[in-house]
Design a protein around this motif. Structure first.
Motif, PDB file in Angstrom:
ATOM      1  N   ILE A   1       0.834  -1.202   0.000  1.00 20.31           N
ATOM      2  CA  ILE A   1       0.000   0.000   0.000  1.00 20.31           C
ATOM      3  C   ILE A   1       0.873   1.258   0.000  1.00 20.31           C
ATOM      4  CG2 ILE A   1      -1.619   1.355   1.402  1.00 20.31           C
ATOM      5  CD1 ILE A   1      -2.792  -1.436   2.294  1.00 20.31           C
ATOM      6  N   ILE A   2       1.864   1.308   0.877  1.00 22.02           N
ATOM      7  CA  ILE A   2       2.762   2.464   0.946  1.00 22.02           C
ATOM      8  C   ILE A   2       3.499   2.629  -0.388  1.00 22.02           C
ATOM      9  CG2 ILE A   2       4.818   3.425   2.095  1.00 22.02           C
ATOM     10  CD1 ILE A   2       2.159   3.591   3.740  1.00 22.02           C
ATOM     11  N   GLY A   3       3.920   1.533  -0.984  1.00 19.18           N
ATOM     12  CA  GLY A   3       4.587   1.589  -2.290  1.00 19.18           C
ATOM     13  C   GLY A   3       3.692   2.173  -3.365  1.00 19.18           C
ATOM     14  N   ARG A   4       2.445   1.759  -3.372  1.00 18.40           N
ATOM     15  CA  ARG A   4       1.489   2.284  -4.358  1.00 18.40           C
ATOM     16  C   ARG A   4       1.218   3.768  -4.136  1.00 18.40           C
ATOM     17  NH1 ARG A   4      -2.420  -1.119  -6.796  1.00 18.40           N
ATOM     18  NH2 ARG A   4      -3.479   0.749  -7.521  1.00 18.40           N
ATOM     19  N   LEU A   5       1.061   4.154  -2.890  1.00 17.31           N
ATOM     20  CA  LEU A   5       0.699   5.538  -2.594  1.00 17.31           C
ATOM     21  C   LEU A   5       1.870   6.514  -2.674  1.00 17.31           C
ATOM     22  CD1 LEU A   5      -1.736   5.024   0.433  1.00 17.31           C
ATOM     23  CD2 LEU A   5      -2.327   5.488  -1.960  1.00 17.31           C
TER      24      LEU A   5
ATOM     25  N   SER B   1      -3.293  -6.742   7.607  1.00 19.06           N
ATOM     26  CA  SER B   1      -3.097  -8.176   7.830  1.00 19.06           C
ATOM     27  C   SER B   1      -3.831  -8.978   6.761  1.00 19.06           C
ATOM     28  CB  SER B   1      -3.644  -8.548   9.208  1.00 19.06           C
ATOM     29  OG  SER B   1      -3.792  -9.941   9.321  1.00 19.06           O
ATOM     30  N   SER B   2      -3.299 -10.130   6.448  1.00 21.73           N
ATOM     31  CA  SER B   2      -3.980 -11.007   5.485  1.00 21.73           C
ATOM     32  C   SER B   2      -5.289 -11.546   6.052  1.00 21.73           C
ATOM     33  CB  SER B   2      -3.070 -12.169   5.070  1.00 21.73           C
ATOM     34  OG  SER B   2      -2.716 -12.931   6.205  1.00 21.73           O
ATOM     35  N   ALA B   3      -5.485 -11.412   7.367  1.00 17.25           N
ATOM     36  CA  ALA B   3      -6.747 -11.834   7.983  1.00 17.25           C
ATOM     37  C   ALA B   3      -7.907 -10.916   7.576  1.00 17.25           C
ATOM     38  CB  ALA B   3      -6.617 -11.856   9.499  1.00 17.25           C
ATOM     39  N   CYS B   4      -7.600  -9.714   7.109  1.00 18.60           N
ATOM     40  CA  CYS B   4      -8.623  -8.777   6.614  1.00 18.60           C
ATOM     41  C   CYS B   4      -8.917  -9.123   5.162  1.00 18.60           C
ATOM     42  CB  CYS B   4      -8.139  -7.335   6.728  1.00 18.60           C
ATOM     43  SG  CYS B   4      -9.299  -6.122   6.072  1.00 18.60           S
ATOM     44  N   ALA B   5     -10.150  -9.481   4.899  1.00 23.94           N
ATOM     45  CA  ALA B   5     -10.534 -10.013   3.584  1.00 23.94           C
ATOM     46  C   ALA B   5     -10.737  -8.956   2.499  1.00 23.94           C
ATOM     47  CB  ALA B   5     -11.805 -10.846   3.726  1.00 23.94           C
ATOM     48  N   LYS B   6     -10.524  -7.701   2.796  1.00 23.81           N
ATOM     49  CA  LYS B   6     -10.706  -6.654   1.778  1.00 23.81           C
ATOM     50  C   LYS B   6      -9.686  -6.826   0.662  1.00 23.81           C
ATOM     51  CE  LYS B   6     -13.780  -4.289   4.150  1.00 23.81           C
ATOM     52  NZ  LYS B   6     -15.175  -4.293   3.786  1.00 23.81           N
ATOM     53  N   LYS B   7     -10.101  -6.491  -0.551  1.00 21.80           N
ATOM     54  CA  LYS B   7      -9.187  -6.553  -1.698  1.00 21.80           C
ATOM     55  C   LYS B   7      -8.136  -5.447  -1.574  1.00 21.80           C
ATOM     56  CE  LYS B   7     -12.350  -8.468  -5.024  1.00 21.80           C
ATOM     57  NZ  LYS B   7     -12.992  -9.404  -5.112  1.00 21.80           N
ATOM     58  N   THR B   8      -6.987  -5.686  -2.153  1.00 26.86           N
ATOM     59  CA  THR B   8      -5.881  -4.733  -2.068  1.00 26.86           C
ATOM     60  C   THR B   8      -6.295  -3.354  -2.583  1.00 26.86           C
ATOM     61  OG1 THR B   8      -4.269  -6.519  -2.275  1.00 26.86           O
ATOM     62  CG2 THR B   8      -3.474  -4.292  -2.706  1.00 26.86           C
ATOM     63  N   GLU B   9      -7.018  -3.291  -3.682  1.00 23.99           N
ATOM     64  CA  GLU B   9      -7.450  -1.999  -4.232  1.00 23.99           C
ATOM     65  C   GLU B   9      -8.332  -1.234  -3.240  1.00 23.99           C
ATOM     66  OE1 GLU B   9      -6.292  -0.431  -6.955  1.00 23.99           O
ATOM     67  OE2 GLU B   9      -4.966  -2.168  -7.120  1.00 23.99           O
ATOM     68  N   GLU B  10      -9.205  -1.949  -2.548  1.00 25.60           N
ATOM     69  CA  GLU B  10     -10.047  -1.313  -1.524  1.00 25.60           C
ATOM     70  C   GLU B  10      -9.186  -0.777  -0.387  1.00 25.60           C
ATOM     71  OE1 GLU B  10     -13.904  -3.221  -0.243  1.00 25.60           O
ATOM     72  OE2 GLU B  10     -13.014  -4.866  -1.420  1.00 25.60           O
ATOM     73  N   LYS B  11      -8.202  -1.576   0.026  1.00 21.40           N
ATOM     74  CA  LYS B  11      -7.309  -1.151   1.103  1.00 21.40           C
ATOM     75  C   LYS B  11      -6.526   0.095   0.701  1.00 21.40           C
ATOM     76  CE  LYS B  11      -6.565  -5.610   3.403  1.00 21.40           C
ATOM     77  NZ  LYS B  11      -5.539  -6.547   3.901  1.00 21.40           N
TER      78      LYS B  11
ATOM     79  N   LYS C   1      -7.320   2.519  -1.437  1.00 21.46           N
ATOM     80  CA  LYS C   1      -8.203   3.702  -1.407  1.00 21.46           C
ATOM     81  C   LYS C   1      -8.478   4.115   0.038  1.00 21.46           C
ATOM     82  CE  LYS C   1     -10.591   2.716  -5.710  1.00 21.46           C
ATOM     83  NZ  LYS C   1     -11.821   2.178  -6.301  1.00 21.46           N
ATOM     84  N   ASN C   2      -8.756   3.142   0.883  1.00 24.35           N
ATOM     85  CA  ASN C   2      -9.043   3.401   2.283  1.00 24.35           C
ATOM     86  C   ASN C   2      -7.847   4.043   2.975  1.00 24.35           C
ATOM     87  OD1 ASN C   2      -8.719   1.902   5.200  1.00 24.35           O
ATOM     88  ND2 ASN C   2     -10.820   2.635   4.856  1.00 24.35           N
ATOM     89  N   TRP C   3      -6.651   3.510   2.750  1.00 25.36           N
ATOM     90  CA  TRP C   3      -5.445   4.040   3.379  1.00 25.36           C
ATOM     91  C   TRP C   3      -5.123   5.434   2.842  1.00 25.36           C
ATOM     92  CZ3 TRP C   3      -2.161   2.947   7.330  1.00 25.36           C
ATOM     93  CH2 TRP C   3      -2.447   1.785   8.040  1.00 25.36           C
ATOM     94  N   LYS C   4      -5.352   5.674   1.564  1.00 27.57           N
ATOM     95  CA  LYS C   4      -5.111   7.003   0.994  1.00 27.57           C
ATOM     96  C   LYS C   4      -5.947   8.039   1.732  1.00 27.57           C
ATOM     97  CE  LYS C   4      -5.071   9.655  -3.256  1.00 27.57           C
ATOM     98  NZ  LYS C   4      -5.284   9.659  -4.691  1.00 27.57           N
ATOM     99  N   ASN C   5      -7.209   7.735   1.946  1.00 29.93           N
ATOM    100  CA  ASN C   5      -8.101   8.649   2.673  1.00 29.93           C
ATOM    101  C   ASN C   5      -7.668   8.778   4.142  1.00 29.93           C
ATOM    102  OD1 ASN C   5      -9.724   9.185   0.463  1.00 29.93           O
ATOM    103  ND2 ASN C   5     -11.089   7.484   0.904  1.00 29.93           N
TER     104      ASN C   5
ATOM    105  N   ALA D   1      -8.061   2.660   9.572  1.00 24.49           N
ATOM    106  CA  ALA D   1      -7.860   2.115   8.230  1.00 24.49           C
ATOM    107  C   ALA D   1      -8.094   0.607   8.261  1.00 24.49           C
ATOM    108  CB  ALA D   1      -6.454   2.434   7.743  1.00 24.49           C
ATOM    109  N   TYR D   2      -8.387   0.048   7.098  1.00 22.50           N
ATOM    110  CA  TYR D   2      -8.515  -1.402   7.011  1.00 22.50           C
ATOM    111  C   TYR D   2      -7.204  -2.038   7.449  1.00 22.50           C
ATOM    112  CZ  TYR D   2     -12.639  -0.739   4.003  1.00 22.50           C
ATOM    113  OH  TYR D   2     -13.858  -0.383   3.496  1.00 22.50           O
ATOM    114  N   SER D   3      -7.294  -3.107   8.193  1.00 28.38           N
ATOM    115  CA  SER D   3      -6.095  -3.824   8.620  1.00 28.38           C
ATOM    116  C   SER D   3      -5.319  -4.304   7.400  1.00 28.38           C
ATOM    117  CB  SER D   3      -6.483  -5.020   9.484  1.00 28.38           C
ATOM    118  OG  SER D   3      -5.352  -5.810   9.757  1.00 28.38           O
TER     119      SER D   3
END
Length: 163
Positions: free
Chosen positions: A53-57, A143-153, A155-159, A139-141
């Motif tokens: 996520i940090i790499g993408r942002l 962790s791999s235990a959080c089932a959200k898709k990477t793209e959702e994570k 966007k969530n982390w950016k906000n 923010a969404y966790s």
């Protein structure tokens, strides 16, 4: 054969905070997973999406060469890291396994770094251990235990990281 002390066998300790005088956002996880203390690196497990996520942002979607480059990227973008817990007992890396926990002294850290403007919790569990008067976001966790898709994570982390 080495004897294992049952009282310390599952004890996990937090890493030192990554913070400097330029930090404006403090990301608080709950407690490092099993891989992080072994390597002395935050979010060391390959299945944790924090560094992706940090790499993408903040790193032009490029992979980091090493941990030093990851930390340099965070510092460049005024992001600090720590955990809400100082230590706990936990058999796995799951937050749901945490017991006998003791919190970190986040108030003292914030008193020393008064330029922090926002707290971002890495998942809901981290937010249960520390309440702040500063603006904050859960923010969404990563962790791999959080089932959200990477793209959702992402966007969530950016906000969440926006001050």
């Amino acid at each position: 054969m080495k004897e294992i002390n049952e009282s310390t066998k599952d004890r996990v300790e937090s890493l030192s905070p990554i913070i400097d005088e330029e930090s404006e956002v403090l990301v608080l996880g709950t407690m490092p997973g099993k891989e992080s203390p072994k390597r002395g690196e935050y979010y060391a497990a390959s299945n944790n999406s924090f560094w992706k996520i940090i790499g993408r942002l903040f790193n032009s979607n490029m992979e980091f060469k090493d941990y030093e480059e990851k930390i340099a990227c965070l510092k460049k973008h005024h992001i600090a890291l720590w955990d809400t817990l100082h230590f706990c007992k936990r058999e796995s890396s799951l937050d749901s396994d945490i017991k006998e926990e003791m919190t970190n002294d986040i108030d003292s850290l914030l008193a020393s770094y008064s330029q922090i403007k926002k707290i971002v919790y890495n998942g809901k569990k981290a937010a249960t251990y520390y309440q702040t008067q500063l603006p904050s976001a859960i923010a969404y966790s990563t962790s791999s235990a959080c089932a959200k898709k990477t793209e959702e994570k992402i966007k969530n982390w950016k906000n969440a990281l926006t001050i």
